[in-house]
Each structure stands twice: as C-alpha cells, then as structure tokens.
Design a protein around this motif. Structure first.
Motif, PDB file in Angstrom:
ATOM      1  N   LEU A 145      25.834  10.201  58.992  1.00  0.00           N
ATOM      2  CA  LEU A 145      25.256  11.550  58.990  1.00  0.00           C
ATOM      3  C   LEU A 145      24.654  11.897  57.634  1.00  0.00           C
ATOM      4  O   LEU A 145      23.570  12.486  57.561  1.00  0.00           O
ATOM      5  CB  LEU A 145      26.313  12.579  59.390  1.00  0.00           C
ATOM      6  N   VAL A 146      25.344  11.533  56.556  1.00  0.00           N
ATOM      7  CA  VAL A 146      24.795  11.796  55.214  1.00  0.00           C
ATOM      8  C   VAL A 146      23.496  11.012  55.024  1.00  0.00           C
ATOM      9  O   VAL A 146      22.492  11.555  54.533  1.00  0.00           O
ATOM     10  CB  VAL A 146      25.830  11.438  54.123  1.00  0.00           C
ATOM     11  N   ASN A 147      23.493   9.744  55.421  1.00  0.00           N
ATOM     12  CA  ASN A 147      22.281   8.931  55.292  1.00  0.00           C
ATOM     13  C   ASN A 147      21.132   9.490  56.133  1.00  0.00           C
ATOM     14  O   ASN A 147      19.973   9.465  55.705  1.00  0.00           O
ATOM     15  CB  ASN A 147      22.561   7.479  55.701  1.00  0.00           C
ATOM     16  N   SER A 148      21.450   9.986  57.315  1.00  0.00           N
ATOM     17  CA  SER A 148      20.406  10.577  58.171  1.00  0.00           C
ATOM     18  C   SER A 148      19.797  11.808  57.506  1.00  0.00           C
ATOM     19  O   SER A 148      18.570  11.987  57.495  1.00  0.00           O
ATOM     20  CB  SER A 148      20.987  10.955  59.536  1.00  0.00           C
ATOM     21  N   GLY A 149      20.655  12.670  56.946  1.00  0.00           N
ATOM     22  CA  GLY A 149      20.154  13.848  56.245  1.00  0.00           C
ATOM     23  C   GLY A 149      19.309  13.494  55.031  1.00  0.00           C
ATOM     24  O   GLY A 149      18.242  14.077  54.808  1.00  0.00           O
ATOM     25  N   LEU A 150      19.778  12.508  54.262  1.00  0.00           N
ATOM     26  CA  LEU A 150      19.011  12.086  53.080  1.00  0.00           C
ATOM     27  C   LEU A 150      17.677  11.457  53.475  1.00  0.00           C
ATOM     28  O   LEU A 150      16.668  11.640  52.782  1.00  0.00           O
ATOM     29  CB  LEU A 150      19.831  11.100  52.251  1.00  0.00           C
ATOM     30  N   THR A 151      17.668  10.738  54.585  1.00  0.00           N
ATOM     31  CA  THR A 151      16.407  10.151  55.064  1.00  0.00           C
ATOM     32  C   THR A 151      15.427  11.247  55.450  1.00  0.00           C
ATOM     33  O   THR A 151      14.225  11.159  55.153  1.00  0.00           O
ATOM     34  CB  THR A 151      16.671   9.210  56.262  1.00  0.00           C
ATOM     35  N   GLY A 152      15.937  12.304  56.081  1.00  0.00           N
ATOM     36  CA  GLY A 152      15.075  13.438  56.413  1.00  0.00           C
ATOM     37  C   GLY A 152      14.515  14.110  55.173  1.00  0.00           C
ATOM     38  O   GLY A 152      13.328  14.459  55.112  1.00  0.00           O
ATOM     39  N   VAL A 153      15.346  14.282  54.149  1.00  0.00           N
ATOM     40  CA  VAL A 153      14.889  14.897  52.887  1.00  0.00           C
ATOM     41  C   VAL A 153      13.852  14.002  52.213  1.00  0.00           C
ATOM     42  O   VAL A 153      12.824  14.488  51.706  1.00  0.00           O
ATOM     43  CB  VAL A 153      16.089  15.156  51.943  1.00  0.00           C
ATOM     44  N   PHE A 154      14.114  12.691  52.215  1.00  0.00           N
ATOM     45  CA  PHE A 154      13.161  11.749  51.614  1.00  0.00           C
ATOM     46  C   PHE A 154      11.804  11.837  52.325  1.00  0.00           C
ATOM     47  O   PHE A 154      10.751  11.895  51.675  1.00  0.00           O
ATOM     48  CB  PHE A 154      13.722  10.323  51.705  1.00  0.00           C
ATOM     49  N   ALA A 155      11.832  11.865  53.669  1.00  0.00           N
ATOM     50  CA  ALA A 155      10.581  11.966  54.429  1.00  0.00           C
ATOM     51  C   ALA A 155       9.865  13.282  54.150  1.00  0.00           C
ATOM     52  O   ALA A 155       8.631  13.322  54.032  1.00  0.00           O
ATOM     53  CB  ALA A 155      10.880  11.824  55.927  1.00  0.00           C
ATOM     54  N   ALA A 156      10.638  14.361  54.003  1.00  0.00           N
ATOM     55  CA  ALA A 156      10.027  15.654  53.675  1.00  0.00           C
ATOM     56  C   ALA A 156       9.357  15.606  52.307  1.00  0.00           C
ATOM     57  O   ALA A 156       8.247  16.140  52.129  1.00  0.00           O
ATOM     58  CB  ALA A 156      11.094  16.750  53.713  1.00  0.00           C
ATOM     59  N   LEU A 157       9.991  14.952  51.338  1.00  0.00           N
ATOM     60  CA  LEU A 157       9.380  14.835  50.005  1.00  0.00           C
ATOM     61  C   LEU A 157       8.095  14.014  50.046  1.00  0.00           C
ATOM     62  O   LEU A 157       7.131  14.320  49.341  1.00  0.00           O
ATOM     63  CB  LEU A 157      10.375  14.206  49.026  1.00  0.00           C
ATOM     64  N   VAL A 158       8.082  12.967  50.875  1.00  0.00           N
ATOM     65  CA  VAL A 158       6.854  12.181  51.025  1.00  0.00           C
ATOM     66  C   VAL A 158       5.749  13.069  51.596  1.00  0.00           C
ATOM     67  O   VAL A 158       4.606  13.054  51.116  1.00  0.00           O
ATOM     68  CB  VAL A 158       7.089  10.941  51.916  1.00  0.00           C
ATOM     69  N   ALA A 159       6.100  13.862  52.608  1.00  0.00           N
ATOM     70  CA  ALA A 159       5.108  14.759  53.204  1.00  0.00           C
ATOM     71  C   ALA A 159       4.623  15.797  52.196  1.00  0.00           C
ATOM     72  O   ALA A 159       3.424  16.109  52.141  1.00  0.00           O
ATOM     73  CB  ALA A 159       5.703  15.443  54.436  1.00  0.00           C
ATOM     74  N   VAL A 160       5.522  16.325  51.382  1.00  0.00           N
ATOM     75  CA  VAL A 160       5.132  17.287  50.341  1.00  0.00           C
ATOM     76  C   VAL A 160       4.220  16.612  49.326  1.00  0.00           C
ATOM     77  O   VAL A 160       3.224  17.195  48.879  1.00  0.00           O
ATOM     78  CB  VAL A 160       6.386  17.887  49.658  1.00  0.00           C
ATOM     79  N   ALA A 161       4.549  15.371  48.944  1.00  0.00           N
ATOM     80  CA  ALA A 161       3.713  14.638  47.987  1.00  0.00           C
ATOM     81  C   ALA A 161       2.303  14.418  48.526  1.00  0.00           C
ATOM     82  O   ALA A 161       1.345  14.323  47.762  1.00  0.00           O
ATOM     83  CB  ALA A 161       4.359  13.295  47.647  1.00  0.00           C
ATOM     84  N   LEU A 162       2.186  14.352  49.864  1.00  0.00           N
ATOM     85  CA  LEU A 162       0.872  14.167  50.494  1.00  0.00           C
ATOM     86  C   LEU A 162       0.223  15.499  50.857  1.00  0.00           C
ATOM     87  O   LEU A 162      -0.754  15.536  51.607  1.00  0.00           O
ATOM     88  CB  LEU A 162       1.013  13.289  51.744  1.00  0.00           C
ATOM     89  N   ASP A 163       0.770  16.614  50.343  1.00  0.00           N
ATOM     90  CA  ASP A 163       0.245  17.969  50.565  1.00  0.00           C
ATOM     91  C   ASP A 163       0.202  18.363  52.040  1.00  0.00           C
ATOM     92  O   ASP A 163      -0.720  19.044  52.503  1.00  0.00           O
ATOM     93  CB  ASP A 163      -1.156  18.117  49.951  1.00  0.00           C
ATOM     94  N   ALA A 164       1.210  17.969  52.798  1.00  0.00           N
ATOM     95  CA  ALA A 164       1.289  18.348  54.213  1.00  0.00           C
ATOM     96  C   ALA A 164       1.684  19.813  54.329  1.00  0.00           C
ATOM     97  O   ALA A 164       2.391  20.342  53.466  1.00  0.00           O
ATOM     98  CB  ALA A 164       2.313  17.470  54.919  1.00  0.00           C
ATOM     99  N   PRO A 165       1.242  20.491  55.379  1.00  0.00           N
ATOM    100  CA  PRO A 165       1.654  21.888  55.584  1.00  0.00           C
ATOM    101  C   PRO A 165       3.151  21.971  55.910  1.00  0.00           C
ATOM    102  O   PRO A 165       3.746  21.019  56.420  1.00  0.00           O
ATOM    103  CB  PRO A 165       0.796  22.350  56.764  1.00  0.00           C
ATOM    104  N   SER A 166       3.736  23.120  55.646  1.00  0.00           N
ATOM    105  CA  SER A 166       5.189  23.299  55.807  1.00  0.00           C
ATOM    106  C   SER A 166       5.716  22.948  57.192  1.00  0.00           C
ATOM    107  O   SER A 166       6.752  22.280  57.296  1.00  0.00           O
ATOM    108  CB  SER A 166       5.574  24.736  55.462  1.00  0.00           C
ATOM    109  N   PRO A 167       5.068  23.362  58.292  1.00  0.00           N
ATOM    110  CA  PRO A 167       5.598  22.994  59.608  1.00  0.00           C
ATOM    111  C   PRO A 167       5.646  21.479  59.805  1.00  0.00           C
ATOM    112  O   PRO A 167       6.588  20.949  60.393  1.00  0.00           O
ATOM    113  CB  PRO A 167       4.630  23.640  60.600  1.00  0.00           C
TER     114      PRO A 167
END
Length: 196
Positions: free
Chosen positions: A114-136
């Motif tokens: 569960l911790v790894n799943s949450g961290l993977t989600g956060v990592f993917a969100a940071l990648v999306a933020v780095a690519l200037d993706a919209p919040s949704p």
C-alpha cells in the motif's frame, strides 16, 4: 524510516527551492529511489513469506513424526501435526483459529504494498506536474498509476502463491479431511505482494 526521512528531505528542499523546477527534479529522483527500495523490500517479504510457509510445513511434519512414534504425545501439542491446509492454519494461528481471509491484510507485505502504491501515485503525479499537465489530469494519472501498481503487486503475489503450492501434496493430512494441499486460496499469507 526511509519514507519518513524522504518526506523531511522534501520539506527542507522545498523551503530552499520554493518548490520550483529544482524541487520537482529532486523529488522525482528521491521518490524514484524510495519506490525502487520499497519494491525490492516488497519482493523480499514475499520470498520470506514463502520460506516461512516451508518452515511451518516442515515443523508440522516433524510433529507428525513424533506423533507416529508416540501417538499419546499429540494431546500435548499446541500447533498441528498435520501438513494439510487446516494444519498449516492451525500452526499459524494456534490461539486465534484460522482466518485466511484477513491474514494477508494484516501482513507486513500488505502494508509495504500500500505504501509503494501511494508513492507510485505521487511519483506519477510529479511527472505529470513536470510536464505541465492540468490538475485533473495530474489526479487521474496519480490514481491510475497507484492502482496499477497495487493491481500488479496483488497479481504477482497470487501467482507466487500458486507456484509455491502447485506441486505441494500434504504427506500427513488430518484423518477427517481429504485435502491434499495445492489450493493457493487456503494457504497463509505468501504475498509479496510480497509478492510476496
């Protein structure tokens, strides 16, 4: 400990960089490393669970040998002298009774997964933020990647348990049962998810 230290590091770096692009780069490298260590830990726990299952089976078989030598000794045993599913569960939970449905949920492997799943989600969100993706889209990517990691981990753990029990045949089943082992669903936690 590693996750806690990483969060403190991110907070300190965030204050210095004011959460600019340097922070995102640092966070991606740090979280990538934490996820890699977490995944290896998850795999190690899965392997340890399989090894533990093997030791439980072996100890049950040793008790069966003692009972063959002296049948009166069985009433003194706390754990099982049978190596079928029920005997294995009796050894794992000799005071509380078998509870195979909840056993994996209360395991270290489930917690790490569960911790790894949450961290993977956060990592993917940071990648999306780095690519200037919209919040949704950032939220959707985080949820999808976290759930994908969880699904892959559970699938891997189930397959590992099936492989571990596929060829297993109980040598000392309880006289009242005809169970010969081999059913992954009736086995104690072998995830690593632990898988493992």
């Amino acid at each position: 400990m590693l996750v806690s230290a990483s969060i403190v590091s991110l907070a300190l770096i965030g204050q210095v960089t004011r959460f600019d692009r340097r922070f995102i780069t640092f966070a991606l490298v740090l979280l990538g490393m934490v996820i890699m260590v977490g995944t290896l830990t998850q795999m190690r726990l899965g392997n340890a669970a399989i090894e533990d299952l093997g030791h439980v089976i072996g100890m049950n078989r040793l008790r069966a040998a003692y009972v063959e030598l002296d049948p009166d000794i069985e009433r003194y045993l706390v754990t099982s002298a049978h190596d079928d599913d029920n005997g294995i569960w009796q050894t794992y939970n000799h005071l509380m009774g078998p509870n195979p449905i909840w056993q994996p949920f209360a395991s270290s492997g489930a917690f790490i997964t569960l911790v790894n799943s949450g961290l993977t989600g956060v990592f993917a969100a940071l990648v999306a933020v780095a690519l200037d993706a919209p919040s949704p889209l950032v939220g959707a990517v985080a949820a999808a990647c976290g759930l994908a990691f969880l699904g892959i981990s559970v699938t891997f753990a189930v397959r590992q348990a099936q492989r571990a029990t596929r060829r297993y045949v109980a040598l000392f089943p309880a006289p009242s049962t005809s169970n010969t082992g081999g059913a992954a669903g009736g086995r104690p936690e072998v995830s690593g998810a632990g898988a493992g």
